[in-house]
Design an enzyme around this catalytic site. Structure first.
Site, mmCIF file in Angstrom:
data_model
loop_
_atom_site.group_PDB
_atom_site.id
_atom_site.type_symbol
_atom_site.label_atom_id
_atom_site.label_comp_id
_atom_site.label_asym_id
_atom_site.label_seq_id
_atom_site.Cartn_x
_atom_site.Cartn_y
_atom_site.Cartn_z
ATOM 1 N N TRP A 71 7.185 -0.524 9.473
ATOM 2 C CA TRP A 71 6.124 0.492 9.504
ATOM 3 C C TRP A 71 5.193 0.044 10.626
ATOM 4 O O TRP A 71 4.513 -0.973 10.512
ATOM 5 C CB TRP A 71 5.410 0.527 8.158
ATOM 6 C CG TRP A 71 4.465 1.671 7.983
ATOM 7 C CD1 TRP A 71 4.768 2.925 7.528
ATOM 8 C CD2 TRP A 71 3.050 1.670 8.224
ATOM 9 N NE1 TRP A 71 3.639 3.696 7.495
ATOM 10 C CE2 TRP A 71 2.574 2.956 7.915
ATOM 11 C CE3 TRP A 71 2.151 0.720 8.690
ATOM 12 C CZ2 TRP A 71 1.232 3.308 8.045
ATOM 13 C CZ3 TRP A 71 0.816 1.067 8.825
ATOM 14 C CH2 TRP A 71 0.365 2.353 8.499
ATOM 15 N N LYS A 112 -3.012 14.803 -3.228
ATOM 16 C CA LYS A 112 -1.575 15.004 -3.462
ATOM 17 C C LYS A 112 -1.035 16.068 -2.521
ATOM 18 O O LYS A 112 0.021 15.901 -1.918
ATOM 19 C CB LYS A 112 -1.288 15.434 -4.918
ATOM 20 C CG LYS A 112 -1.441 14.384 -5.963
ATOM 21 C CD LYS A 112 -0.294 13.406 -6.059
ATOM 22 C CE LYS A 112 -0.543 12.154 -5.256
ATOM 23 N NZ LYS A 112 -1.364 11.139 -5.752
ATOM 24 N N CYS A 157 6.161 -2.450 5.713
ATOM 25 C CA CYS A 157 7.406 -3.142 6.080
ATOM 26 C C CYS A 157 8.104 -3.741 4.862
ATOM 27 O O CYS A 157 7.463 -4.286 3.963
ATOM 28 C CB CYS A 157 7.119 -4.275 7.048
ATOM 29 S SG CYS A 157 6.322 -3.730 8.541
ATOM 30 N N ARG A 178 8.907 2.261 0.510
ATOM 31 C CA ARG A 178 7.664 1.622 0.951
ATOM 32 C C ARG A 178 7.096 2.306 2.191
ATOM 33 O O ARG A 178 5.923 2.133 2.509
ATOM 34 C CB ARG A 178 7.922 0.150 1.279
ATOM 35 C CG ARG A 178 8.345 -0.672 0.095
ATOM 36 C CD ARG A 178 8.812 -2.050 0.512
ATOM 37 N NE ARG A 178 7.743 -2.856 1.068
ATOM 38 C CZ ARG A 178 6.938 -3.635 0.361
ATOM 39 N NH1 ARG A 178 7.090 -3.701 -0.947
ATOM 40 N NH2 ARG A 178 5.997 -4.339 0.934
HETATM 41 C C1 F6R Z 1 -1.600 8.370 -3.030
HETATM 42 C C2 F6R Z 1 -1.325 6.942 -3.107
HETATM 43 C C3 F6R Z 1 -2.268 6.013 -2.434
HETATM 44 C C4 F6R Z 1 -2.483 4.760 -3.303
HETATM 45 C C5 F6R Z 1 -3.327 3.743 -2.563
HETATM 46 C C6 F6R Z 1 -3.595 2.518 -3.399
HETATM 47 O O1 F6R Z 1 -0.652 9.099 -3.735
HETATM 48 O O2 F6R Z 1 -0.363 6.522 -3.671
HETATM 49 O O3 F6R Z 1 -3.476 6.625 -2.157
HETATM 50 O O4 F6R Z 1 -3.087 5.139 -4.497
HETATM 51 O O5 F6R Z 1 -2.661 3.362 -1.389
HETATM 52 O O6 F6R Z 1 -2.414 1.906 -3.786
HETATM 53 P P1 F6R Z 1 -2.354 0.889 -4.982
HETATM 54 O O7 F6R Z 1 -2.649 1.642 -6.228
HETATM 55 O O8 F6R Z 1 -0.969 0.347 -4.961
HETATM 56 O O9 F6R Z 1 -3.394 -0.161 -4.712
#
Ligand code: F6R
Length: 622
Positions: A74, A499, A2, A27
């Site tokens: 979300w 990915k 959100c 987001r």
């Molecule tokens: C995949 C992706 C997510 C983030 C995960 C952790 O492409 O972006 O798997 O890596 O949600 O997010 P952070 O790094 O922001 O803690």
């Protein structure tokens, strides 16, 4: 997840809120809405679907409405729908709320409020917040309660009373029709930033929605609130203790979050990697003295050098970077290291012995599981170091010490440049700890020299983007893919599969190549794409064996190999090459073709790469 926005100033609020919501789109969301104030009652417009759907139902902007709140939702409690979209109006029609987070005791509060006569329209936990504030606002004006409110206005008091009853997390922007020139923001567990401009204020869950207006901001901490009106703002705890907050500079520019000539943020960020890594490493590599300087953690370096065990905690892509870190710390620094999913670590009764250091890795610095794991580790006595991209984020502020990625804002939901920057930081840390522990100075100098050439080598790989697009195109009809790697490239295989899954919606599995024989080999059928990372290194011959096993069963091999490897050509249906570097530096290179492969596959399948279904950029709920 959100996104929250609120505007108070002299300009017409509606177009500002809509533009800001577009900046928060990345987001992840499924519905959107705004509430505007200025000409009497609160005017709410909301709908399920994209901001473009919201724009279609908006009235002409009203010049009298110079204050408003907005939201991208979300879904957590209640399906994506117009009724569940924010803002939520309370049962009295006076209070409107936008919320990011989860109210854990909303069920109990809802029943209690219903018994008190409050009506509910939605299935959300947020409506409980609106109704509870509305309840206290309507009922809470006895002399006794007014005395307790210590001279503050009834609106602020009601917000505090309601929030004191809430368990769970919230980032909130709240308005009240009796105070048409006031916005209240409050935070626990979900991010909230107040941009302070020239006679205007923008409250948002994300700096990306603020930088267009101002780069001066205050970052609210948990259980803090801010009351904003045309005269200024004041900050308090939700227990009504006045606090003063420092004005900070937001460290990125509007240009950095705009697409420029790229069709998608993800592609832009893949191509930004040489620059992001140069910035990340610049000023930290001291080639003259064969050292890595990590200023932020200076006072912890002795403790890190002596540490007996490292635990790396993270989620998703950052977890894969952590797995690379595990190899790096063991090989270069000879420190036992293990990587854990943050969500598992925090609920597992983890053992933190004397001399254990925990490293948390997060792009956003807001991932709730990682944040909670950091708190758990600290409580158990560990020193916690953060490797974080977003400056001033919750994880950056909660850890004892840390190293920023300085990779620039990452807007693409699929993390790319943050991964390579996370690995670059882990590599620098491992080399420096290794140098302090056992690596000879000439060896350290060689490592540092090779590391500093990585950005240029990534640029060479990016030149193969069109070739990789052809490979994606040749296999685009396949619905099951495997990604296999060994050693340092095993986490890259996991990352390549993630990915592809998240933006192309193609089923993919990543595995250590040798594990294939223990089950997944049963999946291989004629024409199934199997991506191998078969670069030069100690396990090269072993992985050649795995390639043969796949080909013998009709699988199609897409091989990432080292430039100049002539032998590999006869074993690859499709070949992508990377420049020759030592094995420990390969992940920063081998991941790049896999990012491009996923990107092109998603575009070929006509998916919205920057807004993949169901995904959120920063996962702020458990
Ligand atoms: C995949 C992706 C997510 C983030 C995960 C952790 O492409 O972006 O798997 O890596 O949600 O997010 P952070 O790094 O922001 O803690």
């Amino acid at each position: 997840m959100c996104g929250i926005i609120a505007y108070l100033g002299k300009k017409v609020a509606q177009p500002i809120l809509i533009e800001a919501l577009k900046r928060l789109e990345y987001r992840g969301y499924d519905s959107a809405g705004v509430a505007l104030l200025g000409s009497g009652a609160i005017r709410i417009k909301k709908t399920s679907g994209r901001i473009s759907a919201l724009e279609k139902i908006l009235d002409e902007p009203d010049a009298a409405e110079t204050l408003g709140i907005g939201h991208t939702r979300w879904a957590t409690h209640g399906k994506p729908s117009t009724i569940n979209a924010h803002p939520h109006l309370d049962y009295t029609g006076k209070i409107a709320v936008v919320h990011n987070g989860i109210i854990e005791n909303y069920g109990t509060l809802k029943t209690w409020l219903q018994n008190e006569g409050a009506a509910f329209a939605s299935e959300t936990d947020t409506e409980v917040i609106a109704n509870l504030i509305g309840y206290f606002y309507a009922k809470g004006d006895s002399e006794e309660e007014q005395k307790k409110s210590d001279g503050q206005n009834k609106f602020e008091w009601s917000v505090q009373r309601a929030l004191q009853e809430m368990h769970g997390t919230f980032g909130l922007a709240i308005v009240c029709s009796d105070f048409p020139d006031t916005i209240i923001g409050a935070k626990r567990g979900s991010p909230l930033i107040l941009g302070v401009g020239d006679n205007e204020y923008i409250l948002a869950s994300d700096a990306a929605a603020i930088v267009e207006h101002t780069t001066q901001a205050i970052y609210l901490a948990d259980n803090e609130m801010v009351t904003i009106n045309p005269e200024g703002f004041h900050t308090k705890t939700i227990d009504n203790i006045t606090i003063s907050k420092e004005l900070k500079q937001i460290e990125f520019s509007l240009e950095q979050i705009e697409l420029g000539d790229f069709p998608h943020h993800m592609l832009k960020e893949i191509f930004e990697q040489p620059k992001a890594l140069s910035t990340c490493m610049g000023g930290r590599i001291d080639s003259r003295n064969n050292r890595i300087k990590l200023g932020g953690i200076d006072s912890y370096l002795r403790e890190l050098t002596r540490t007996k065990r490292l635990i790396l905690i993270a989620c998703g892509t950052a977890f894969h970077a952590g797995l690379v870190g595990e190899f790096l710390f063991e090989q270069l620094a000879r420190i036992p290291a293990e990587t854990e999913y943050a969500s598992e670590f925090r609920y597992r009764n983890p053992i933190i012995e004397d001399g254990t250091v925990v490293i948390s890795i997060s792009q956003s610095g807001e991932t709730i599981d990682t944040l909670a794991a950091v708190e758990e580790a600290k409580e158990r006595g560990a020193t916690v170091l953060g490797i974080v991209n977003v400056v001033g984020s919750s994880i950056a502020r909660t850890t004892d010490t840390g190293i920023y990625l300085h990779a620039g804002p990452e807007i693409g939901v699929a993390s790319t440049k943050a991964f390579t920057a996370q690995v670059a930081v882990l590599t620098m840390l491992a080399i420096e700890l290794g140098r302090r522990r056992h690596i000879r100075s000439d060896q350290a100098s060689k490592y540092i020299d090779e590391l500093s050439q990585i950005p240029d080598k990534i640029s060479q790989i990016l030149n193969q983007s069109d070739h990789i697009k052809q490979i994606a195109s040749a296999n685009i009809d396949q619905d099951n893919w495997l990604f296999l790697g060994r050693g340092f490239n095993y986490p890259v295989a996991l990352e390549g599969a993630l990915k592809l899954k998240e933006i192309s919606y193609i089923h993919a599995e990543g595995l250590p190549a040798a594990e294939m024989k223990h089950g997944p080999i049963a999946l291989i059928v004629d024409g199934m794409p199997v991506v191998f990372i078969a670069t030069a290194g100690p396990q090269y011959n072993k992985i050649m064996g795995n390639i043969a096993e796949v080909r013998a069963r009709g699988g199609k091999t897409i091989v990432v190999a080292t430039e100049g490897d002539e032998n590999i050509k006869q074993h690859a249906d499709h070949l992508i090459t990377i420049p020759d570097v030592p094995e420990f530096l390969q992940p920063m290179l081998t991941v790049v073709p896999l990012q491009l492969l996923a990107y092109h596959a998603a575009v070929l399948r006509d998916h919205d790469v920057d807004k993949p279904r169901n995904l959120a950029k920063s996962v702020t709920v458990e």
